[in-house]
Design a protein around this motif. Structure first.
Motif, PDB file in Angstrom:
ATOM      1  N   HIS A  35       0.813  -1.221   0.000  1.00 22.57           N
ATOM      2  CA  HIS A  35       0.000   0.000   0.000  1.00 22.57           C
ATOM      3  C   HIS A  35       0.849   1.275   0.000  1.00 22.57           C
ATOM      4  O   HIS A  35       0.455   2.281  -0.603  1.00 22.57           O
ATOM      5  CB  HIS A  35      -0.974  -0.011   1.184  1.00 22.57           C
ATOM      6  N   ARG A  66       1.873   1.894  -3.513  1.00 21.95           N
ATOM      7  CA  ARG A  66       0.723   2.339  -4.302  1.00 21.95           C
ATOM      8  C   ARG A  66       0.408   3.807  -4.041  1.00 21.95           C
ATOM      9  O   ARG A  66       0.106   4.560  -4.970  1.00 21.95           O
ATOM     10  CB  ARG A  66      -0.492   1.462  -3.983  1.00 21.95           C
ATOM     11  N   ILE A  67       0.488   4.227  -2.787  1.00 19.12           N
ATOM     12  CA  ILE A  67       0.218   5.627  -2.467  1.00 19.12           C
ATOM     13  C   ILE A  67       1.262   6.528  -3.132  1.00 19.12           C
ATOM     14  O   ILE A  67       0.917   7.513  -3.789  1.00 19.12           O
ATOM     15  CB  ILE A  67       0.221   5.838  -0.940  1.00 19.12           C
ATOM     16  N   LYS A 118      -2.101   9.378   3.320  1.00 20.70           N
ATOM     17  CA  LYS A 118      -2.533   8.195   4.061  1.00 20.70           C
ATOM     18  C   LYS A 118      -3.804   7.622   3.428  1.00 20.70           C
ATOM     19  O   LYS A 118      -4.432   8.244   2.571  1.00 20.70           O
ATOM     20  CB  LYS A 118      -2.791   8.546   5.530  1.00 20.70           C
ATOM     21  N   ARG A 119      -4.175   6.450   3.893  1.00 27.93           N
ATOM     22  CA  ARG A 119      -5.374   5.798   3.369  1.00 27.93           C
ATOM     23  C   ARG A 119      -6.626   6.332   4.066  1.00 27.93           C
ATOM     24  O   ARG A 119      -6.804   6.124   5.261  1.00 27.93           O
ATOM     25  CB  ARG A 119      -5.280   4.288   3.555  1.00 27.93           C
ATOM     26  N   TRP A 168      -9.881   2.039   2.221  1.00 21.02           N
ATOM     27  CA  TRP A 168      -9.159   0.849   1.760  1.00 21.02           C
ATOM     28  C   TRP A 168     -10.211  -0.251   1.641  1.00 21.02           C
ATOM     29  O   TRP A 168     -10.449  -1.015   2.566  1.00 21.02           O
ATOM     30  CB  TRP A 168      -8.056   0.485   2.754  1.00 21.02           C
ATOM     31  N   GLU A 188     -12.570  -3.434   0.106  1.00 21.31           N
ATOM     32  CA  GLU A 188     -12.562  -4.724  -0.578  1.00 21.31           C
ATOM     33  C   GLU A 188     -13.418  -4.659  -1.840  1.00 21.31           C
ATOM     34  O   GLU A 188     -14.309  -3.806  -1.973  1.00 21.31           O
ATOM     35  CB  GLU A 188     -13.078  -5.810   0.360  1.00 21.31           C
ATOM     36  N   CYS A 216      -7.866   2.897  -8.191  1.00 24.18           N
ATOM     37  CA  CYS A 216      -8.667   1.695  -8.465  1.00 24.18           C
ATOM     38  C   CYS A 216      -7.894   0.789  -9.418  1.00 24.18           C
ATOM     39  O   CYS A 216      -7.742   1.109 -10.601  1.00 24.18           O
ATOM     40  CB  CYS A 216     -10.012   2.070  -9.064  1.00 24.18           C
ATOM     41  N   ARG A 225      -7.776  -4.281  -3.173  1.00 28.16           N
ATOM     42  CA  ARG A 225      -8.311  -3.127  -2.460  1.00 28.16           C
ATOM     43  C   ARG A 225      -8.394  -1.903  -3.382  1.00 28.16           C
ATOM     44  O   ARG A 225      -7.501  -1.650  -4.191  1.00 28.16           O
ATOM     45  CB  ARG A 225      -7.423  -2.753  -1.259  1.00 28.16           C
ATOM     46  N   GLY A 235      -8.115   2.013  -3.152  1.00 27.06           N
ATOM     47  CA  GLY A 235      -7.530   2.964  -2.222  1.00 27.06           C
ATOM     48  C   GLY A 235      -7.952   4.388  -2.532  1.00 27.06           C
ATOM     49  O   GLY A 235      -8.029   4.773  -3.705  1.00 27.06           O
ATOM     50  N   TYR A 281      -6.665   8.141  -1.137  1.00 33.04           N
ATOM     51  CA  TYR A 281      -5.595   8.689  -0.315  1.00 33.04           C
ATOM     52  C   TYR A 281      -5.741  10.203  -0.174  1.00 33.04           C
ATOM     53  O   TYR A 281      -6.230  10.886  -1.073  1.00 33.04           O
ATOM     54  CB  TYR A 281      -4.232   8.367  -0.945  1.00 33.04           C
ATOM     55  N   GLU A 297     -12.903  10.407   3.874  1.00 37.05           N
ATOM     56  CA  GLU A 297     -13.522   9.088   4.025  1.00 37.05           C
ATOM     57  C   GLU A 297     -15.046   9.190   3.893  1.00 37.05           C
ATOM     58  O   GLU A 297     -15.672   8.417   3.158  1.00 37.05           O
ATOM     59  CB  GLU A 297     -13.161   8.489   5.376  1.00 37.05           C
TER      60      GLU A 297
END
Length: 386
Positions: free
Chosen positions: A218, A221-222, A277-278, A281, A283, A321, A362, A364, A366, A376
């Motif tokens: 992760h 990825r970020i 940061k996430r 995250w 599923e 994605c 996942r 994500g 960010y 969020e």
């Protein structure tokens, strides 16, 4: 003949066209493009380059050609293609690949123009090789192109072994000696000889484990998403052309990002490892099909909507994605009871690995740490996450 000491394959013998290709500008640029780009922010020892990886792929191609009994001009072309297979990569490798595809409408494997218009062309032609033939092999075309880019290619064998070595993880330690010894062509298709289902499975397992622990970590990825967004802004804000961008080194790109007002903050964050940061995250079961199938334009629109709903700057939201999970290695051909079969038709392990990949997937989203709560809430509302 020259022998180059390699951390993975010990000594790599280089002669003929390969020896001359090493001195071209395109090959030397690969000394300054890291193989694992932002993964090195997770695994500090993963500082190896695409130059050494290219040498490793060339070495394994030599071994494969000898085992298959292929020599002469055809072998020279494959060896050249193996050495040159990554010259089309931009800075930070795969992290800028989609930008180059969108801006120049070409994949990194499409190197026809590069091979035909640079000093590479003269080197190839001086050894009796046509640049377009070598470029076709790099793209995986034709029977022998499968060795360079295919389900059983030497590229995959080297990067799994090399990346595992330099990250220090044990998961990618495939046995290239075994794989090369059991390669064969069956009706023009590269396959593994009878009795080697487990050998094919070892390659699949190695890739699956490296994906989970290294390639799709992760943090990487970020950082990769931040790099991609800032690189797009760089191209939109400066006179740097996509052609020039595609030929940059890692350091040149970071320097350009730091010098541009619109990207300097992100460049500093990347240089100092102060990453987003996430905020989310999620599923795969929680993500609507419309999001899973969204193209780049739709993803950027989602980012704008989320930023507006969260009342934060547009640059403070990144939607990452990966698309629907896939595992192309399951198409590896193996000979079973005298017939060529795809691995997923023969191996009960495949189904379990595919299920594991889906479980690890996942989406994500960010954002800077101070904006996480608002982003969020906005993401769940805008994207309709369950």
């Amino acid at each position: 003949m020259h022998a180059i000491k390699d951390a993975v394959h010990d000594y790599v013998e280089v002669d003929g066209v390969a020896r001359d290709l090493l001195d071209t500008a395109a090959m030397q640029r690969l000394r300054h493009v890291k193989q694992l780009s932002t993964v090195r922010l997770v695994y500090p020892s993963a500082s190896h380059t695409r130059f050494e990886h290219s040498l490793g792929v060339y070495h394994l191609a030599r071994e494969a050609l000898t085992q298959l009994g292929i020599d002469g001009a055809r072998a020279d072309a494959v060896r050249a293609a193996a050495l040159l297979h990554d010259v089309g990569h931009g800075p930070y490798g795969h992290q800028t690949e989609r930008i180059i595809e969108r801006r120049l409408d070409r994949h990194h494997d499409d190197v026809h123009e590069l091979l035909e218009t640079t000093d590479i062309a003269g080197v190839l032609e001086s050894h009796g090789l046509a640049p377009d033939v070598v470029a076709d092999l790099i793209a995986g075309r034709g029977k022998l192109g499968q060795l360079v880019s295919g389900d059983l290619d030497v590229d995959r064998m080297d990067y799994l072994l090399r990346d595992a070595h330099h990250t220090g993880v044990p998961y990618g330690t495939v046995d290239p000696g075994r794989l090369l010894r059991v390669l064969k062509f069956v009706d023009g298709t590269l396959a593994l000889e009878e009795g080697n289902v487990a050998t094919a499975e070892s390659l699949l397992v190695a890739r699956a484990l490296m994906n989970a622990t290294v390639y799709r970590h992760h943090v990487s990825r970020i950082a990769g998403s931040m790099l991609e967004r800032s690189a797009e802004r760089l191209l939109d804000s400066t006179d740097i052309t996509p052609e020039r961008f595609a030929r940059m080194t890692d350091a040149e790109l970071l320097t350009s990002l730091q010098a541009c007002e619109q990207t300097s903050e992100t460049a500093t964050r990347l240089a100092e490892r102060r990453l987003y940061k996430r905020a989310v995250w999620a599923e795969i079961e929680a993500v609507p099909d419309a999001v899973l199938e969204a193209d780049d334009e739709a993803i950027r629109a989602f980012e704008g909507e989320i930023a507006e709903a969260a009342d934060v700057p547009a640059r403070s939201v990144i939607v990452d994605c990966p698309g629907r999970p896939s595992m192309p290695e399951t198409d590896t051909r193996v000979v079973v009871s005298g017939t060529v079969r795809r691995l997923h038709e023969q191996s009960p392990l495949v189904q379990g690995l595919q299920a594991a990949q889906r479980a690890q997937w996942r989406l994500g989203v960010y954002a800077p740490e101070a904006d996480l709560e608002g982003v969020e809430r906005a993401t769940k509302r805008v994207l309709g996450l369950e």
